[in-house]
Design a protein around this motif. Structure first.
Motif, mmCIF file in Angstrom:
data_model
loop_
_atom_site.group_PDB
_atom_site.id
_atom_site.type_symbol
_atom_site.label_atom_id
_atom_site.label_comp_id
_atom_site.label_asym_id
_atom_site.label_seq_id
_atom_site.Cartn_x
_atom_site.Cartn_y
_atom_site.Cartn_z
ATOM 1 N N ASP A 184 0.827 -1.226 0.000
ATOM 2 C CA ASP A 184 0.000 0.000 0.000
ATOM 3 C C ASP A 184 0.853 1.266 0.000
ATOM 4 O OD1 ASP A 184 0.908 -0.513 2.585
ATOM 5 O OD2 ASP A 184 -0.663 0.741 3.464
ATOM 6 N N ILE A 185 2.181 1.107 -0.044
ATOM 7 C CA ILE A 185 3.056 2.293 0.017
ATOM 8 C C ILE A 185 3.289 2.838 -1.386
ATOM 9 C CG2 ILE A 185 5.383 3.090 0.616
ATOM 10 C CD1 ILE A 185 5.374 1.021 2.870
ATOM 11 N N ASN A 195 1.633 5.492 3.225
ATOM 12 C CA ASN A 195 0.846 4.261 3.132
ATOM 13 C C ASN A 195 -0.629 4.614 2.927
ATOM 14 O OD1 ASN A 195 -0.091 5.086 5.620
ATOM 15 N ND2 ASN A 195 1.075 3.552 6.778
ATOM 16 N N SER A 196 -1.512 3.612 2.985
ATOM 17 C CA SER A 196 -2.935 3.833 2.685
ATOM 18 C C SER A 196 -3.615 4.728 3.715
ATOM 19 C CB SER A 196 -3.661 2.491 2.607
ATOM 20 O OG SER A 196 -3.478 1.784 3.829
#
Length: 375
Positions: A184-185, A195-196
């Motif tokens: 998610d990065i 990140n998210s």
């Protein structure tokens, strides 16, 4: 490729045999020294550890020397050598092992250990520390291994297989966990890595904002220059009566430099900046003295490509004014943005990221000094 490609000439084979015989004799002398307790222990090692280390060095050198002799004897038309040189398959170690000598077999980084009481196999006498009984394979694959050599080679090969199998599964699992942890990065539009949830992982990708795909090792010419050479390349000797750069500068430009004090001040400031940058490069950034550094833009190649594209004729004097070059490079540096944003923090960070400093000091400033080589 055939068997014939692995055969060395008679003179080379004789040299290889001599190399191996000498190594075996050296090991024999080491064994006698160790048995008489005349062997000097190395720092941090017992006498037996020192003995094993020295034996390994002697036998490895013998293998390498024999391999080098074999490689040199193969002609340029040799198919095996061609395959290795081209990078299709194989290495020079493979050539050495096929033609000259397979070498010492190791288990857990040591010579073959005793498996029976005080010996490796029943074929040898007890307490035999010689090369043959502890896993040195003096034959090549071409000549063929003896049963004992084959057994030792199988022991070394088994460890290699196990190692490969274990590493494959472990590294594969480590890689999978890394991918899952980082999936998610991403780099956001403000240049940060998040990140998210929007948490900042890095304020700048890789801490320098550079794409590793474009980074290559480049030589920093000014780093290892002597003072005299540096002055010769970068400093204008305007007051020197013998200074006459008509081969690369128009007469009116030379006259400008001689008569307009402001221009002279600009170029004096440029040289001083170059010297200060070189000092900082040597004392703070490239402190190891290594002049090869990973940098993102290969300016030398860009200039070379431009010269080819625009068909620059080196036999003609350039019509570029030196001041024009200084202004152009200054404008280019102004446009270079490593840290985006106009807030005070971004502006400050833009001034001082370390890799950007390396890039500017090592690559851009010398471009100004070497303008005569660019146009």
């Amino acid at each position: 490729m055939g068997i014939g490609d692995t055969i060395a000439d008679a003179a080379t084979m004789e040299k290889i045999n001599e190399t191996i015989s000498k190594a075996k004799e050296d090991v024999k002398q080491l064994i006698i020294k160790a048995q008489n307790k005349d062997l000097e222990p190395e720092p941090g090692r017992t006498m037996m550890e020192s003995f094993e280390n020295k034996v390994n060095q002697v036998l490895n050198k013998a293998r390498d020397d024999a391999g080098n002799s074999a490689q040199k004897s193969l002609s340029e038309s040799n198919n095996l050598k061609a395959m290795v040189t081209a990078g299709s398959k194989g290495s020079f170690i493979n050539i050495s092992q096929m033609t000259a000598c397979v070498g010492q077999q190791n288990v857990e980084g040591k010579r073959i250990p005793y498996g029976f009481v005080d010996r490796t196999l029943p074929h040898f006498t007890k307490d035999d520390f010689g090369p043959e009984s502890r896993g040195f394979v003096e034959n090549s694959y071409l000549r063929g291994l003896t049963p004992q050599e084959f057994f030792f080679h199988a022991m070394g090969g088994r460890e290699g297989l196990i190692d490969t199998a274990v590493k494959t599964s472990e590294t594969g699992y480590i890689q999978r966990r890394l991918v899952k942890a980082m999936e998610d990065i991403m780099v956001k539009y403000d240049g940060t890595v998040r990140n998210s949830l929007g948490d900042v992982i890095q304020f700048l990708y890789g801490e320098d904002g550079m794409d590793a795909v474009w980074i290559e090792s480049q030589k920093l010419d000014s780093l290892k220059m002597k003072k005299s050479e540096f002055d010769r390349v970068f400093r204008y000797k305007i007051d020197d009566g013998n200074w006459n750069p008509t081969s690369y500068m128009l007469p009116e430009h030379i006259e400008d430099l001689r008569t307009i004090q402001e221009l002279r001040d600009v170029f004096d400031a440029e040289v001083n900046k170059l010297e200060a940058d070189r000092y900082q490069l040597g004392t703070e950034i490239a402190v190891t003295g290594d002049s090869n550094w990973p940098l993102p833009v290969n300016l030398k190649r860009l200039i070379w490509n431009a010269q080819k594209t625009f068909k620059v004729d080196f036999r003609r004097v350039s019509d570029l004014h030196p001041m024009e070059i200084v202004d152009s490079v200054d404008k280019l540096q102004e446009r270079l943005k490593v840290v985006p944003g106009t807030d005070p923090l971004s502006v400050e960070a833009q001034k001082m990221p370390p890799s950007f400093l390396v890039f500017c000091f090592a690559v851009l400033w010398p471009v100004k000094g070497c303008w005569r080589n660019i146009d």
